[in-house]
Design a protein around this motif. Structure first.
Motif, PDB file in Angstrom:
ATOM      1  N   PHE A   1      39.415  44.993  40.999  1.00 52.50           N
ATOM      2  CA  PHE A   1      39.442  43.632  41.546  1.00 52.50           C
ATOM      3  C   PHE A   1      40.607  42.846  40.946  1.00 52.50           C
ATOM      4  O   PHE A   1      40.905  42.960  39.754  1.00 52.50           O
ATOM      5  CB  PHE A   1      38.139  42.895  41.233  1.00 52.50           C
ATOM      6  N   ILE A   2      41.241  42.024  41.773  1.00 56.36           N
ATOM      7  CA  ILE A   2      42.322  41.148  41.320  1.00 56.36           C
ATOM      8  C   ILE A   2      42.112  39.779  41.967  1.00 56.36           C
ATOM      9  O   ILE A   2      42.124  39.667  43.198  1.00 56.36           O
ATOM     10  CB  ILE A   2      43.708  41.688  41.721  1.00 56.36           C
ATOM     11  N   LEU A   3      41.902  38.760  41.136  1.00 59.01           N
ATOM     12  CA  LEU A   3      41.818  37.394  41.648  1.00 59.01           C
ATOM     13  C   LEU A   3      43.183  36.752  41.465  1.00 59.01           C
ATOM     14  O   LEU A   3      43.606  36.453  40.347  1.00 59.01           O
ATOM     15  CB  LEU A   3      40.734  36.601  40.914  1.00 59.01           C
ATOM     16  N   SER A   4      43.897  36.544  42.557  1.00 53.47           N
ATOM     17  CA  SER A   4      45.279  36.081  42.523  1.00 53.47           C
ATOM     18  C   SER A   4      45.365  34.583  42.219  1.00 53.47           C
ATOM     19  O   SER A   4      44.385  33.844  42.378  1.00 53.47           O
ATOM     20  CB  SER A   4      45.955  36.366  43.872  1.00 53.47           C
ATOM     21  N   PRO A   5      46.538  34.124  41.787  1.00 59.41           N
ATOM     22  CA  PRO A   5      46.721  32.692  41.503  1.00 59.41           C
ATOM     23  C   PRO A   5      46.424  31.802  42.704  1.00 59.41           C
ATOM     24  O   PRO A   5      46.046  30.639  42.534  1.00 59.41           O
ATOM     25  CB  PRO A   5      48.199  32.603  41.096  1.00 59.41           C
ATOM     26  N   ASP A   6      46.591  32.346  43.932  1.00 61.07           N
ATOM     27  CA  ASP A   6      46.303  31.546  45.126  1.00 61.07           C
ATOM     28  C   ASP A   6      44.836  31.630  45.517  1.00 61.07           C
ATOM     29  O   ASP A   6      44.454  31.213  46.607  1.00 61.07           O
ATOM     30  CB  ASP A   6      47.197  31.978  46.289  1.00 61.07           C
ATOM     31  N   ASP A   7      43.999  32.210  44.637  1.00 63.88           N
ATOM     32  CA  ASP A   7      42.555  32.323  44.814  1.00 63.88           C
ATOM     33  C   ASP A   7      42.153  33.415  45.802  1.00 63.88           C
ATOM     34  O   ASP A   7      40.988  33.500  46.190  1.00 63.88           O
ATOM     35  CB  ASP A   7      41.935  30.986  45.252  1.00 63.88           C
TER      36      ASP A   7
ATOM     37  N   LEU B   1      41.068  37.081  46.665  1.00 64.24           N
ATOM     38  CA  LEU B   1      40.452  38.187  45.944  1.00 64.24           C
ATOM     39  C   LEU B   1      40.947  39.487  46.559  1.00 64.24           C
ATOM     40  O   LEU B   1      40.654  39.801  47.718  1.00 64.24           O
ATOM     41  CB  LEU B   1      38.914  38.110  46.030  1.00 64.24           C
ATOM     42  N   MET B   2      41.688  40.233  45.774  1.00 65.19           N
ATOM     43  CA  MET B   2      42.268  41.494  46.231  1.00 65.19           C
ATOM     44  C   MET B   2      41.501  42.666  45.603  1.00 65.19           C
ATOM     45  O   MET B   2      40.955  42.542  44.503  1.00 65.19           O
ATOM     46  CB  MET B   2      43.747  41.567  45.856  1.00 65.19           C
ATOM     47  N   ILE B   3      41.487  43.792  46.303  1.00 62.41           N
ATOM     48  CA  ILE B   3      40.887  45.003  45.746  1.00 62.41           C
ATOM     49  C   ILE B   3      41.823  46.179  45.975  1.00 62.41           C
ATOM     50  O   ILE B   3      42.450  46.305  47.031  1.00 62.41           O
ATOM     51  CB  ILE B   3      39.500  45.308  46.368  1.00 62.41           C
ATOM     52  N   ARG B   4      41.911  47.028  44.948  1.00 63.70           N
ATOM     53  CA  ARG B   4      42.731  48.239  45.050  1.00 63.70           C
ATOM     54  C   ARG B   4      41.816  49.382  45.480  1.00 63.70           C
ATOM     55  O   ARG B   4      40.867  49.722  44.778  1.00 63.70           O
ATOM     56  CB  ARG B   4      43.394  48.539  43.706  1.00 63.70           C
ATOM     57  N   THR B   5      42.067  49.958  46.640  1.00 68.84           N
ATOM     58  CA  THR B   5      41.129  50.898  47.238  1.00 68.84           C
ATOM     59  C   THR B   5      41.709  52.300  47.374  1.00 68.84           C
ATOM     60  O   THR B   5      42.907  52.482  47.584  1.00 68.84           O
ATOM     61  CB  THR B   5      40.700  50.428  48.640  1.00 68.84           C
ATOM     62  N   ALA B   6      40.821  53.285  47.257  1.00 67.24           N
ATOM     63  CA  ALA B   6      41.131  54.659  47.635  1.00 67.24           C
ATOM     64  C   ALA B   6      40.567  54.867  49.029  1.00 67.24           C
ATOM     65  O   ALA B   6      39.436  54.465  49.312  1.00 67.24           O
ATOM     66  CB  ALA B   6      40.497  55.641  46.651  1.00 67.24           C
TER      67      ALA B   6
ATOM     68  N   LEU C   1      32.074  36.595  44.470  1.00 63.10           N
ATOM     69  CA  LEU C   1      33.311  35.997  44.977  1.00 63.10           C
ATOM     70  C   LEU C   1      33.655  36.553  46.357  1.00 63.10           C
ATOM     71  O   LEU C   1      34.144  35.827  47.232  1.00 63.10           O
ATOM     72  CB  LEU C   1      34.461  36.264  44.008  1.00 63.10           C
ATOM     73  N   ALA C   2      33.388  37.856  46.558  1.00 64.77           N
ATOM     74  CA  ALA C   2      33.652  38.456  47.869  1.00 64.77           C
ATOM     75  C   ALA C   2      32.759  37.840  48.938  1.00 64.77           C
ATOM     76  O   ALA C   2      33.207  37.552  50.061  1.00 64.77           O
ATOM     77  CB  ALA C   2      33.438  39.971  47.790  1.00 64.77           C
ATOM     78  N   ALA C   3      31.490  37.621  48.597  1.00 63.10           N
ATOM     79  CA  ALA C   3      30.559  37.012  49.555  1.00 63.10           C
ATOM     80  C   ALA C   3      30.990  35.601  49.903  1.00 63.10           C
ATOM     81  O   ALA C   3      30.880  35.167  51.061  1.00 63.10           O
ATOM     82  CB  ALA C   3      29.146  37.017  48.978  1.00 63.10           C
ATOM     83  N   GLU C   4      31.491  34.867  48.935  1.00 66.09           N
ATOM     84  CA  GLU C   4      31.964  33.500  49.185  1.00 66.09           C
ATOM     85  C   GLU C   4      33.151  33.484  50.143  1.00 66.09           C
ATOM     86  O   GLU C   4      33.391  32.481  50.830  1.00 66.09           O
ATOM     87  CB  GLU C   4      32.363  32.833  47.867  1.00 66.09           C
TER      88      GLU C   4
END
Length: 348
Positions: free
Chosen positions: A41-47, A49-54, A115-118
């Motif tokens: 999970f990565i919460l970016s400065p612009d809010d 929410l990113m995820i690194r996926t396989a 956070l993902a649900a939000e």
């Protein structure tokens, strides 16, 4: 739909796991399947929410071994995506496995899942519900009529007194744990190794002392509930018996328990109905109940397993019903255009 499965570690996933079966079934339906781990999970400065996926790209593995090789092979590349591009985030990590070695990872699924649900992703089981269930204290929130008599303490004298009050003995286990690890049956408070048992179990936190149920010697029944109700197809329930190995108090398959076909009784169905209101309230989409007679021994809300075992025993693949429900949630969300929140959708 695009579905992402959160697991403890991709390298430790196995062909027999329920997550593997669900991923294969989703791929067979043409869905975009991703795997992520607690560190992705990565919460970016612009809010954002990113995820690194396989992921699998155009590949459609049809066997469990092929699927897992594709996830861990040298050609596998991780892709960074916004969680808003994921329709369903399925939390399938076991916090107990990370509690000691990676405590930061134990609660990552529930925390980032919230956070993902939000941000509009359907998250199952509901992360706010899972936050309440980080250890077996959650079990005590259910009606006492379905639970064995239980003491939770670190005080050895309290535990001795509890044992003395139960002529059939007690089960001692850690407040946080899974897979039958550090589970002991104690017949008497005078047992010579009681201090060692309490020291070993209590080293990781509080202890649970639970009245022993004599019927447990014949094993327990793992029964799946989906959206608060027993998962079934026709007359066949998603359930199986777990018979302990000779001389072992544990029925867990990880502890050499043997799976058998289950006979789902009216007492088991009554337990499920008693639990249903709270499970629905907490957004518990898919759970596994471990039942002996008319008592609930455990409730697994994080990584209930055994669907592959049920398929082998009963020739029914309940992954299809689970995916039907997830697809329905995604369709319902699109129909109502964000009006329904995650807690409602997770049990729809």
């Amino acid at each position: 739909m695009r579905i992402a499965f959160l697991v403890n570690a991709i390298e430790t996933e196995k062909p027999s796991y329920t997550t593997t079966a669900l991923a294969l079934a989703a791929l067979a339906r043409g869905h975009d399947v991703r795997y992520i781990t607690p560190g992705d999970f990565i919460l970016s400065p612009d809010d954002a929410l990113m995820i690194r996926t396989a992921q699998f790209g155009d590949a459609r593995p049809k066997k469990p071994e092929t699927l897992l090789r594709a996830l861990t092979g040298p050609e596998q590349e991780r892709t960074l995506i916004n969680v808003e591009e994921v329709d369903v985030l399925f939390l399938r990590n076991d916090p107990a496995l990370d509690a000691d070695s990676r405590p930061w990872a134990a609660h990552a699924g529930a925390n980032f899942g919230r956070l993902a649900a939000e941000r509009g992703t359907i998250v199952v089981n509901d992360p706010c519900g899972l936050a309440l269930a980080q250890d077996k204290l959650y079990f005590q929130d259910f009606p006492a009529i379905v639970r064995p008599t239980t003491l939770i303490s670190k005080d050895i004298e309290e535990i001795r007194s509890f044992i003395d009050n139960h002529s059939d003995g007690v089960i001692i286990k850690p407040l946080q744990g899974s897979g039958g690890k550090n589970v002991f049956r104690v017949a008497s408070s005078t047992e010579s190794n009681l201090n060692q048992i309490i020291d070993a179990v209590g080293e990781v936190g509080y202890l649970i002392a639970q009245s022993y149920l004599p019927k447990a010697s014949d094993g327990d029944t793992r029964m799946f509930l989906m959206n608060g109700r027993p998962l079934k197809r026709g007359t066949v329930y998603a359930a199986f018996r777990r018979v302990p190995a000779r001389g072992d108090v544990r029925s867990n398959l990880h502890a050499r328990g043997t799976p058998k076909r289950a006979n789902v009784t009216k007492e088991m169905l009554a337990i499920a109905e008693t639990l249903r209101p709270k499970l629905v309230e907490d957004g518990m989409f898919l759970v596994g109940l471990d039942i002996v007679g008319d008592k609930l021994l455990e409730i697994n809300v994080f990584t209930p397993g055994g669907l592959q075992t049920i398929r082998e025993l009963c020739d029914v693949d309940f992954c299809e019903e689970i995916l039907d429900s997830l697809e329905n949630k995604v369709s319902t969300k699109k129909t109502y255009n964000g009006v329904l929140n995650n807690r409602i959708l997770s049990t729809y």
